[in-house]
Enzyme design. Sequence first.
Site, PDB file in Angstrom:
ATOM      1  CE  LYS A 192      -4.374   1.178  -0.331  1.00 19.58           C
ATOM      2  NZ  LYS A 192      -5.133   0.624  -1.177  1.00 19.58           N
ATOM      3  CB  SER A 208      -8.095   0.894  -3.339  1.00 17.23           C
ATOM      4  OG  SER A 208      -7.698   0.744  -1.947  1.00 17.23           O
TER       5      SER A 208
END
Length: 406
Positions: free
Chosen positions: A13, A205
Site C-alpha cells: 500500500k 482499492s
Amino acid sequence: GIGVDVIRHGKFKAAVEPFIRNDISPENKEQLSTLLNDIWGNISTKIKASRKLDDATFKTAVDSLYGFMPELVVKNKLADQLLQKSEYENLIKKQLKLKSDEKINRISVNKYINALDEEESSDNKIAVLYAAGEIFNGDEYQNIHSEKYVEYIKDLAEDDDIKAVVLRVNSPGGSGNASDEILFELQQLKLKKPLVVSFGDYAASGGYYISMAADKIYSSPNTLTGSIGVFGMIMNFKDLANRNGIRSDIVSTNANSQVYSTLSGAAPGTIPILTRSVESTYKRFVYFVTQNRKKSFEQIDAIGGGRVWSGTRAKQLGLVDELGSLQQAINYAATKAKLKDYSLDSYPRKSSPLEEFFKQTEEDEIAARVISKKVGKENYELFQKITNPKLNNGVQMALPYQITIK
C-alpha cells in the site's frame, strides 16, 4: 518540521510512501515492475502482430526511440508511409470513392454516441451505472459521492423496467466508509436483478471493493486492479510550530479527548485505536472479496496487502472472471436477465449544456482552475491530496498510482 502518522495494512500500500520515505520501497518497486511489464506485454504483443514484426526487430525500434524520427518509423515498419495532411485526406476520399472536390462527411464521437442514445426504447432496459472518479462521502455530482450513488442504485433497484444493471467502474478508490455504503446498496440491488461489473482503466482499492456485489466481473487486460488494502494518515505541524514559537495548551475531560491536532499531533490513544480501525477495515475488505471470489482469507490476503495487478494478472489470480469489454458485460447481463430485445439507459443522467456551464462558474471551480493553471496539473493534484478534507476523513481505500501510457 512537518510530521505524519501513518497506519496501513499491506506492505504494497504505497500511497503513503512519499510522506514516510525518501526512496521507493522494494515492495513498491516489485509491484510497479510487474504491473508495467504486464501492460507493456499486452500493448507490444498487439503492435508486433499488427506490424508483423519479430521480437528482436521491434525491441530494437523501441529501445532506439525510432518513433521520434519519421523516416525511421517507415524504415522500421512502424508505419506504412509518410503523408501530409492533405494527402491523407485524398487517400480517405479514394477509399470512400469521393471526388477530389467533395467533402468528407465527418461525425464527432460525442455526436455518434448521442445518435445511439436516440434509438427506439424498449420496455426492457439494461442500465449502465458509470462509477468514475474518486470515492467520497457526500452528495455532490462530480466523482463518486456515496449519497448520490446510493440514490441512483435505489432508483435502479425499484425501477421495474430495468431488468439488469451493469456497473462500469473507473475508480482508484477513496473513502472506506463511502465505499462500504455503496457496496451495501449494490448488494441489495443484486437481490432483485442481475448485476454485472465492467472495469475501465482503474478498479483499485475502493473501486474494487464496490464491485464485490457482482454476479460476474469483466476487466480489460490493462486495468489497474485490486489494491486490496487500507490506510489512514494524520498530518501535523508540531515541530514546525514549536520552532516558530507557536504552541497550544489543552484542557480536556478525558484521556484522549483531543484525538489529534495539527499543532499537538496525535493523542496517546489515537494511533492504537486507528490501527485497530485499519485492521478491522482490511479484514472486512478481504471478507467481501472471499465471498465474491469464492476463495479463502489466506488466498486473498496473499495477493492483497495493497498490491496492484493488471487485468491480465487479475484474471489469472481469480480477482476477475473474464477479460472483456463493456459491451461484453452488457451482453452477459442481457443473457442473465433472459432478454432478447432491450434498450440501454445510462446513469448518472447527462447534464444539459446550461447546467454544465453554471457548474463551471461556481466559486470553488474557478479557484481550482486558477490554482491548477498557476502550479500545474500534477502539483495541484498533490495539493488536493494534502488539503482536501474529503481525502483525509478516516480510513482510505485509495490507489497510489496514475499510470500514463505514452
